[in-house]
Design a protein around this motif. Structure first.
Motif, short mmCIF file in Angstrom:
data_model
loop_
_atom_site.label_atom_id
_atom_site.label_comp_id
_atom_site.label_asym_id
_atom_site.label_seq_id
_atom_site.Cartn_x
_atom_site.Cartn_y
_atom_site.Cartn_z
N ALA A 1 0.83 -1.21 0.00
CA ALA A 1 0.00 0.00 0.00
C ALA A 1 0.86 1.25 0.00
O ALA A 1 0.62 2.20 -0.76
CB ALA A 1 -0.91 -0.01 1.22
N LEU B 1 4.51 9.43 -7.30
CA LEU B 1 5.63 9.62 -8.23
C LEU B 1 5.13 9.75 -9.67
O LEU B 1 5.50 10.64 -10.42
CB LEU B 1 6.59 8.43 -8.14
CG LEU B 1 7.66 8.47 -7.05
CD1 LEU B 1 8.43 7.15 -7.03
CD2 LEU B 1 8.60 9.65 -7.26
N GLY B 2 4.25 8.77 -9.98
CA GLY B 2 3.74 8.73 -11.35
C GLY B 2 3.01 10.00 -11.70
O GLY B 2 3.14 10.54 -12.79
N HIS B 3 2.25 10.48 -10.73
CA HIS B 3 1.44 11.65 -11.03
C HIS B 3 2.27 12.94 -11.08
O HIS B 3 2.14 13.74 -11.99
CB HIS B 3 0.32 11.79 -10.00
CG HIS B 3 -0.66 12.88 -10.35
ND1 HIS B 3 -1.40 12.86 -11.51
CD2 HIS B 3 -1.00 14.01 -9.69
CE1 HIS B 3 -2.17 13.94 -11.56
NE2 HIS B 3 -1.94 14.65 -10.46
N PHE B 4 3.14 13.07 -10.08
CA PHE B 4 3.83 14.36 -9.97
C PHE B 4 5.23 14.40 -10.57
O PHE B 4 5.67 15.42 -11.06
CB PHE B 4 3.88 14.81 -8.49
CG PHE B 4 2.53 15.14 -7.95
CD1 PHE B 4 1.88 16.30 -8.39
CD2 PHE B 4 1.87 14.30 -7.05
CE1 PHE B 4 0.61 16.63 -7.91
CE2 PHE B 4 0.62 14.63 -6.57
CZ PHE B 4 -0.01 15.78 -6.99
N GLY C 1 4.15 5.18 -5.45
CA GLY C 1 4.16 5.06 -6.90
C GLY C 1 3.17 6.00 -7.57
O GLY C 1 3.49 6.69 -8.53
N ILE C 2 1.97 6.02 -7.02
CA ILE C 2 0.94 6.90 -7.60
C ILE C 2 1.42 8.35 -7.56
O ILE C 2 1.34 9.08 -8.55
CB ILE C 2 -0.40 6.75 -6.84
CG1 ILE C 2 -1.02 5.38 -7.15
CG2 ILE C 2 -1.37 7.88 -7.20
CD1 ILE C 2 -2.25 5.04 -6.32
N ALA D 1 3.96 1.45 -1.00
CA ALA D 1 4.66 1.53 -2.29
C ALA D 1 3.72 2.01 -3.38
O ALA D 1 4.07 2.84 -4.22
CB ALA D 1 5.23 0.17 -2.67
N LEU D 2 2.47 1.49 -3.31
CA LEU D 2 1.48 1.89 -4.32
C LEU D 2 1.24 3.40 -4.26
O LEU D 2 1.24 4.10 -5.26
CB LEU D 2 0.17 1.14 -4.08
CG LEU D 2 -0.94 1.40 -5.11
CD1 LEU D 2 -0.59 0.80 -6.46
CD2 LEU D 2 -2.28 0.83 -4.61
#
Lengths: 759, 759
Positions: free
Chosen positions: A13, A22-25, A19-20, A15-16
């Motif tokens: 959770a 990181l991926g988004h920003f 990740g979210i 990491a997710l």
């Protein structure tokens, strides 16, 4: 296992989530968000403005002025060439220059005195009872410069004329008519004083009209002098004048260009290039048909105080040491001049000369095809410390600071900025007029505004601004951010104290004048191109209209119609730095105010123009027209209703556009929507152009602000037409009044349509 | 623990990856990618164009025409009002209408015959030796309609004149001069034939000039007839003319407006609203000073074939059944008319009437402040099936299909589209001219192009297009996508076969004409506003110039100067659907071509204008001018070098802009950059305007395409000035030639500056 599962889930959770996030920003979506989206919606940066204002430096301004005024720099002389080089050097400087700078030449028709055969004004058959001075008296080395041009009236024809002298006040039609009631003016010479109102260039065009008027009465020559009552607050003695004060010495002579129209006289509406068609010289209109010459009041006194005849009317009297008489014609029998003629021997010659504009640009980053133009002329009559170099010093200081920011990569304006150092303005706004003729289409399509700072400091009391009403608000915004020199308040507040009016929209606000004449290089931009223009300077306190005594060191309260050394050999660095603005703080205030306006026009996402302020001015004009003309027109069956409706429509559509702007989140809008509104604002003044409205007047196409002879401050075509119709009583002249109502009605309604919903 | 750690790490890694992917792809960055980014860069959608073209329907076109031509609909008559209602109904239809539609009225000065006192042309003292027909012969019910206006010459003054008859060919100055060599023309009546060249409106303005010319020779009245040689390929018998063929019956009379200028004659440059200033009627210029009246060739034959005097020159002869003579003046002694006068009793009256434009719009989605205007007039002389209803039928079919796509939410153009159904065109392009006067600023600022489709189908042979050179390429693109009716090829290829030229840039291409006159409603847009305009129709094959016999059913090869029923009571639905375009396939081809141009102009990301094509045309004009004038000018010391340099500069900057466009990835560019280039293209024609270049000619401001009297196809101001200077030999006239070189040089160089780098 439960713990491990929980740990795994938890780890997962966390990491997710990381990740979210990181991926988004952290990861850019690549080409899906084009870089220009942010640039396109960027607004003016207040911190840039603060830095810019802080950098504008009084010492730099002083040194600019010193350099610019080293030698006389009359148009096309070696001194003028030296200033061309100086401007280019500054604007091409790798550290503080502009993106690029260059010169543009025009071959223009100028008028000069003859060095080997100077103009002469004298009394008596052999001319030696009295001869007026050929040069102004030397008080400082500046006056000794051999390049100081002999005082003369440019475009006065050469000629040798003589006649009995009469005194004709300001040479207005009414002045000559008054004289003509009792005197036979045929063959006389008239002596007149500067003043009165000209349609056009600065303060001298009236005198072309003066000579044109005079010739109608058979007068053969005209002298013009500077009346100390009008210029020196009555002071006449050498001990009270420069170099002891800012007042004009007795020998000082005001030069000037005696023409009514502006632009090169041989190439109306065509840029004066080498092969351009030139009209025959005999077809030039608006220049004196008879010889004219300016003189100082010392010489004028010798002539006026010897005159015979009746006493001149009270309003014609002045501060010279006698009662002004009308002339016999001619001199008193008791005078040594008795029975003598006044002789004018004028040797002016006209020549085609190359005059240069120096142009410089800063390229816009987002809308390079939108131009903010800032200009001043470069040429003077003599050293021209105040006129025009005080303005050029300001322009150079603005370009130094902006140029440095650009060269250092700290700033680039949203829109392009064009700087113009115009040539041959003194001869009739020639450089700027030719520029607008050559680049008519390009400038009409793309220019947001023209800022003119000619004489930047007349005096130290207050800001003065004349402008298209659209520009009032940005001048207010800018002036609120600048401290007024010698006060604890802002330029805006100080200005409001000196010159204000009550606005229906805002209450008491500083009074911004209208650009109704052609007093400086804004003329071609405002009147010919219909570009929103403004003229900015520091000025006197004109609230008082009494003879004052406190003259040293700062001349703020005065009756002088302009600073007294205007167009004389005393308008020097010494004069300017001693009497006009010793600390250069007024120069700085003008640089800050005009520079702030410039940057706001160049950088604002939405152009800082206000169309409801325009509506207020139209309303004011309409009110004046209704008061002055409605009854008279109705008596001739001419209705003002269409004009009232047009102004109402303008008011309504302006309010609508205001609301649209207010309700828009501009930063989030499509750039094309913002551009649409900007185009509506930019082109507003253009909508008032009618190239056929004033066929007799070169370059006046703006039906609201064109020059006007009538004293009623309203729509010029209508006011002048009604005035003429009233005087002649002819049906065809009342028809013209009706026509002008239709012209201005259509222009205002047409402008209103441009402010309405775009479709 | 290792396993658990690994599991945890693995879980974490997987989750992190999923998270990154989710974060990057699944979660929208909210406001960071504004919706408008995609819209702003969207280009024309070819599939939309395909659908649009497919929907344009011949049956709809036929039914439009049937409805529009039910009754005569001369401007401001009840029939005209009925078409106003019809247009509004169609454009306000909830399923196939436009976003909005409305009418706009102007109060305009029109000229009509007097119903109770018809105009009369007769021979003999009591007028009963011969009287010309007052109405055209009835072949079909259409001609019986009481609303069919008596044939007349609008703006011919009323008057009762008589005199001996002379035959004066086309009434050109040279025609009257020839007659005047041998005859005393004072007090005569001239009979002339339609034809020749007018500066202005369609094919009749020459006749105003005719009457103006005639009056100079003392002629007191002018008759004008339609010569069967010019119109019927020589056929004269009833059995060979309508209703048996497309040719003009012997009694057919061509009506027309006999004025030279366009727009409302009482309100030049002002929209004709209720209270607008109107010039005195006696100040109108460009209308006949003496009575004039058109007649049919049946009546003309009676008059011409009885004439006495010498044989007329060969080129003056025609197809009537006799040798044309010049007149004694007057008739042969053997004629029953011997010694009789011809009488003209003209009772035309002028009235102010309200004429309506019907306007409709489709709002643009991305650039609503950019307008593509498509228009045609609505008024006819009689039923006007071809002129103008063939064009109106096309316009209505285009609006039906586009309106439907808009109403169904399938399409909205990038730019706004304005449709104009103009009133009172036949009287002098009045509705369109008043519209451009009222909305001058708004239209000047925002209009991308004007598309005119007046008579849409003259005949079925080939497309004909006249246009600003900037629009050539989009017309080509559009015509390549349309099948030519009756062929297996495209409209483009078919056109190229019928009318072509060799272009330096492209080789053999269809010939696009120049819009140098004022033949239809494009005049105010092209010449007054400087808007890139075009005029599109289907036309004859004019390659042959021989008498042809195959007249039924399709008239493609003919010498007729226009379709023979032009401006007569035979221009009816029956005529159009029987002889001109029975299958309405040519109507469809025009609708598809013009409609395709319209959608491309409205939807293309970059405006489909080509400035190098403009350069090619300027080059062509320059070549003509050099060939025709350079030596003559050089002999007077006038150089053409500045003009050559200006054209070269235009060519260079056009090529530069072309390269910039080619090298740009427009879809990725900032919308402001694309807008910048679009503005350069949109405003190109505007840059050629000079409101003072042709002071004598109302509304002609475009210095390249203004009307021209000279036969040299080049810059009109220059050509006319040289022609005049050659004829007078006066220095002042050669000066005018020099001035016109400077005017056109400055305009071309100024236009080039707008194509150059924007700063």
């Amino acid at each position: 296992m439960l713990k491990e599962v929980l740990l795994g889930v938890l780890t997962g959770a966390v990491a997710l989530t990381i990740g979210i996030l990181l991926g988004h920003f952290a990861i850019d979506k690549g080409s899906s968000v084009p870089d220009w989206v942010r640039d396109a919606s960027r607004d003016v940066d207040e911190s840039i403005i603060e830095k810019f204002l802080a950098e504008l430096d009084t010492n730099q301004l002083r040194e600019n002025l010193r350099e610019l005024t080293k030698v006389p720099h009359m148009a096309t002389t070696p001194g003028d060439e030296a200033t061309v080089d100086f401007m280019l050097k500054r604007w091409q400087d790798p550290n503080t220059g502009l993106d690029s700078a260059w010169r543009e030449n025009y071959k223009v028709y100028l008028s000069f005195p003859n060095k080997t055969s100077p103009n002469k004004v004298s009394v008596g058959k052999t001319g030696y009872l009295f001869t007026a001075r050929e040069r102004e008296k030397v008080y400082k080395p500046d006056q000794e410069d051999p390049e100081v041009v002999q005082p003369y009236a440019a475009y006065s024809p050469a000629g040798n004329v003589k006649g009995k002298l009469v005194y004709a006040n300001q040479g207005k039609m009414s002045d000559y008519e008054l004289l003509n009631r009792t005197l036979d003016l045929t063959g006389t010479i008239a002596i007149t004083r500067y003043g009165g109102e000209g349609r056009s260039k600065k303060y001298t065009s009236f005198i072309a009209l003066n000579a044109i008027n005079a010739a109608k009465f058979g007068i053969v020559g005209v002298l013009v002098y500077t009346e100390p009552y009008d210029m020196n607050d009555g002071l006449v003695s050498e001990s009270e004048t420069y170099p002891h004060s800012w007042y004009l010495p007795p020998s000082g002579v005001e030069r000037g260009s005696y023409n009514i129209d502006f632009g090169d006289l041989l190439t109306p509406y065509l840029a004066a290039k080498d092969d351009t068609y030139r009209i025959p010289k005999e077809d030039i209109t608006g220049i004196p048909p008879i010889p004219a010459q300016p003189i100082g009041f010392e010489d004028a006194e010798r002539l006026i105080c010897e005159l015979d005849g009746d006493d001149a009317p009270n309003e014609w009297q002045g501060s010279l040491n006698c009662t002004y008489k009308l002339g016999g014609p001619g001199f008193k029998s008791t005078s040594t001049f008795n029975n003598s003629n006044v002789h004018l021997d004028i040797y002016n010659t006209e020549r085609l000369e190359y005059s240069a504009n120096v142009m410089g640009i800063i390229r816009g980053s987002v809308e390079p095809d939108r131009y903010v133009i800032y200009g001043n002329h470069r040429d003077s009559w003599v050293h021209g410390a105040i006129d025009p170099s005080s303005g050029t010093a300001v322009m150079l200081e603005i370009t130094r600071v902006l140029g440095k920011m650009v060269k250092e990569g700290k700033w680039r304006p949203r829109r392009s900025i064009i700087f113009g150092s115009w040539g041959a303005e003194e001869f009739g706004l020639i450089g700027s007029a030719e520029y607008t003729e050559e680049y008519f289409s390009k400038l009409s399509e793309r220019t947001v505004a023209y800022i003119n700072v000619d004489i930047s400091v007349f005096a130290n009391a207050t800001l003065r601004a004349s402008a298209s009403p659209a520009a009032q608000s940005v001048i207010f915004t800018a002036s609120k951010q600048v401290k007024a020199p010698g006060t604890t308040t802002t330029v805006y507040e100080n200005w409001k104290q000196y010159s204000n009016r009550t606005s229906p929209n805002y209450g008491i606000i500083p009074n911004v004048g209208f650009l109704t004449g052609a007093g400086s290089d804004y003329a071609a931009f405002m009147h010919y191109l219909g570009i929103t223009s403004m003229d900015i300077s520091y000025f006197y306190d004109r609230l008082v209209n009494i003879k004052n005594t406190y003259s040293i060191p700062l001349q703020s309260k005065t009756r002088a119609r302009i600073y007294p050394a205007y167009h004389t050999a005393y308008d020097t660095f010494d004069y300017a730095s001693t009497y006009i603005d010793p600390g250069f703080t007024s120069h700085q205030a003008v640089a800050r105010t005009a520079g702030n306006v410039l940057v706001r026009l160049a950088d604002s996402l939405l152009l800082p123009f206000n169309c409801s302020d325009y509506a207020e001015s139209l309303d004011q004009y309409l009110g004046q027209a209704v008061t002055a003309f409605e009854e008279k027109l109705a008596a001739k069956g001419i209705s003002m209703e269409p004009l009232k409706k047009a102004v109402q429509l303008f008011r309504d559509t302006a309010a609508k556009l205001d609301r649209l702007i207010r309700d828009s989140d501009l930063a989030k809008e499509t750039p094309l929507k913002v551009r649409q509104m900007n185009d509506q604002l930019m082109l507003l003044d253009r909508a008032f152009l009618d190239p056929l409205a004033f066929p007799e007047q070169y370059g006046f196409r703006h039906v609201i602000w064109a020059s006007r002879s009538s004293s009623v401050p309203t729509f010029p075509g209508l006011a002048d037409a009604v005035e003429k119709a009233e005087s002649t009583g002819l049906k065809e002249d009342w028809d013209q009044a009706h026509k002008h109502i239709s012209i201005v009605t259509q222009a205002i309604a047409g402008a209103a349509h441009t402010l309405d919903d775009v479709i």
